[in-house]
Design an enzyme around this catalytic site. Structure first.
Site, short mmCIF file in Angstrom:
data_model
loop_
_atom_site.label_atom_id
_atom_site.label_comp_id
_atom_site.label_asym_id
_atom_site.label_seq_id
_atom_site.Cartn_x
_atom_site.Cartn_y
_atom_site.Cartn_z
N LYS A 84 0.90 -1.22 -0.16
CA LYS A 84 -0.04 -0.10 -0.03
C LYS A 84 0.86 1.39 -0.02
O LYS A 84 1.72 1.26 0.80
CB LYS A 84 -1.03 -0.12 1.36
CG LYS A 84 -1.83 0.93 1.33
CD LYS A 84 -2.77 0.94 2.73
CE LYS A 84 -3.82 2.12 2.90
NZ LYS A 84 -4.61 1.79 4.04
N SER A 159 -9.56 2.18 3.01
CA SER A 159 -8.87 3.06 2.15
C SER A 159 -7.97 1.92 1.19
O SER A 159 -7.44 2.45 0.26
CB SER A 159 -7.97 3.94 2.80
OG SER A 159 -7.15 3.25 3.70
N SER A 183 -9.32 -0.15 7.37
CA SER A 183 -8.75 -0.13 5.87
C SER A 183 -8.15 -1.22 5.37
O SER A 183 -7.90 -1.46 4.21
CB SER A 183 -7.72 1.07 5.87
OG SER A 183 -8.50 2.25 5.62
N1 GLN Z 1 -12.52 4.20 6.34
C1 GLN Z 1 -11.96 4.59 7.56
C2 GLN Z 1 -11.77 6.16 7.57
O1 GLN Z 1 -12.12 6.56 6.63
C3 GLN Z 1 -10.65 3.87 8.07
C4 GLN Z 1 -9.67 4.27 7.40
C5 GLN Z 1 -8.40 3.73 7.41
O2 GLN Z 1 -8.42 2.58 8.22
N2 GLN Z 1 -7.25 4.11 7.11
O3 GLN Z 1 -11.25 6.84 8.37
#
Ligand code: GLN
EC number: 6.3.5.7
Length: 513
Positions: A84, A159, A183
């Protein structure tokens, strides 16, 4: 030699076995994955950067080792991996999918990357994400839209949608993600892959670009539970460069996963069904697959009990105060002074440092990132600190306490990973709150620092993958690996094979010619 399309569909541990048996070389594996990447990327767009040449060199370096040297390496040595783009890689552009870091080539490796290199695992490239890991669909990337391999009109989750889509589309057998609120797990659920958020501090965050430091954790993405266990043991362990790193080494996760796979015996294990994490608001097809999987756990001897975590209903609220507060502080470093983008004010505006910073941040950050910086700055401001940030921290303590009590009644907790299957592009982009709701079931684990993982639980009525979440007590990551591996094996027996055998892969059709 094994047919190329069969090769890329193997799990990482099966690839590793073929390497050891000298049926294939690491170069064969990397070359096969690079071919799939070439064929898949026009429709999937999981990668921001492919590092083909470097990956082939790393493969050759592994292939050239003596048998004795290879025997010293971890089991997954020689197997390639995608990373990532939230994790820093020396010599490979690292952007966090943000314009503000475009063109930045890090002068150092994250600890996890050093460990992968020491394990001789070739790095295929960097995968797409929501800008600075903020989002649940990967649509907030400044650069491209990643498609879900199950339906290219739908999001892969976020994400870490790029890592999940790459593994789901057979562009890589393994990937790394970061999980601040879900994420790794939510994209896993939406793409039919396995995603693990380790115990906070179990994997070094040195070189992980900071989003919300008290919540961030690097973890594995794979197609099987055992692959994630093998990978987590490689990347885990103490690191003196991360002050929150746990002193003890990684837990015996591989042994636990193998035990689950081989014995499928869960007698004596108490599985806690979290009352607050299913039912209302969850798609019926998600609920149905979840409850069938719970039945499977029962049929393998587990005792299922219902547990209540009454404060989980405040988890999303607390997260959306604590996370943006930390984001506003962590992202203050992107000021146009030290690295990344610099935008000078127009000529009629005073050429001051403050103006340069304002113009740089205006041009460099996307809407979602700005929204969170503003929210966090507000929550931390003198007059509001106690009302917002202070209260959210108290809720966090109550959630930790909910987990403590739940783990007095059960060894491992379970829930659906995500309330819905993959949604269409654009569906939630104009409604931040609808987007935030995706993480309702994943966020509690981040707030409490406990380990959690998502595994595929089958397909919903819409034909899209459903994720099943296991949550274990802090520093007991192995506890979730055993039932997860057992459930995976039991489900695959029902489906007569792994979930992705029902995945249509038109991008693979042209290969092998
Ligand atoms: N979707 C969550 C957010 O928008 C988690 C993001 C993540 O785990 N990096 O914060």
């Amino acid at each position: 030699m094994t047919d190329q399309n069969e090769l890329v569909k193997l799990s990482a541990y099966e690839m590793a076995a073929k390497l050891r048996a000298k049926e294939i070389s690491s170069r064969d594996l990397v070359a096969a994955e690079l071919d799939v990447i070439d064929a898949a990327e026009p429709s999937i767009k999981a990668f921001l950067k492919v590092a083909g040449e470097a990956a082939l060199e790393q493969a050759d370096a592994f292939d050239d080792l003596s048998d004795d040297d290879k025997a010293e390496l971890p089991e997954l040595a020689g197997v390639p991996i995608a990373i990532k783009d939230m994790i820093v890689t020396k010599g490979i552009e690292t952007t966090a999918a943000s314009r503000i870091l475009e063109g930045w080539i890090p002068p150092y490796d994250a600890t996890v990357i050093e460990k992968l290199k020491a394990a001789h695992m070739p790095i295929l490239g960097k995968t797409n994400l929501d800008e600075f890991a903020q989002g649940s669909s990967t649509e907030h990337s400044a650069f491209q839209r990643t498609s879900n391999p199950w339906d290219v009109e739908r999001v892969p989750g976020g994400s870490g949608g790029g890592s999940a889509a790459a593994v789901g589309a057979f562009e890589a057998p393994l990937a790394l993600g970061t999980d601040t609120g879900g994420s790794i797990r939510q994209p896993g659920a939406l793409t039919g892959t396995v995603g693990v958020k380790p115990t906070y501090g179990g994997v070094s965050r040195f070189g992980a670009i900071a989003m919300a430091s008290s919540l961030d954790q690097i973890g594995p993405v794979s197609r099987t539970v055992l692959d994630s266990a093998l990978l987590q043991e490689i990347i885990g362990g103490h690191d003196r460069r991360d002050s929150t790193s746990i002193p003890e080494g990684p837990r015996p996760m591989v042994a636990a996963a193998r035990d689950g796979l081989n014995n499928r015996d869960l007698k004596g294990m108490k599985v806690g069904l979290v009352k607050e994490l299913n039912g209302d608001g969850f798609q019926p097809g998600v609920e149905a697959r979840f409850h069938e999987a719970v039945k499977k756990l029962e049929s393998m001897g587990a005792e299922v009990v219902e547990v209540s975590c009454p404060h989980f209903k405040y988890a999303l609220g607390a997260y959306y105060i604590i996370m943006p507060s930390e984001v506003s502080s962590n992202l203050a470093r992107y000021d146009g002074m030290r690295y990344g983008l610099r935008v000078m004010p127009p000529e009629d505006v005073p050429q001051t440092a403050a103006n340069m910073m304002a113009y740089t941040r205006e041009a460099g950050f996307g809407d979602e990132v700005k929204r969170r910086i503003i929210l966090g700055t507000y929550a931390l401001s003198a007059g509001y600190y106690d009302a917002w940030y202070g209260s959210a921290q108290k809720v966090r303590t109550l959630i930790i306490d909910d987990f403590r009590k739940a783990f007095e009644q059960a060894d491992v907790l379970v829930s659906p990973t995500s309330p819905s299957t993959a949604f269409k592009f654009g569906e939630k982009m104009d409604d931040p709150l609808a987007m935030y709701m995706n993480d309702i079931a994943t966020i509690p684990a981040n707030l409490a620092g406990v380990p959690a993982m998502s595994i595929p639980a089958g397909l919903s009525d819409d034909g899209l993958p459903v994720g099943f979440q296991f949550i274990a007590p802090q520093q007991r990551d192995e506890v979730m690996y055993k039932p997860a591996a057992a459930l995976e094996a039991a489900l695959e027996e029902c489906w007569n094979g792994p979930i992705w055998q029902s995945l249509r892969t038109p991008w693979l059709d042209g290969l092998n010619k």
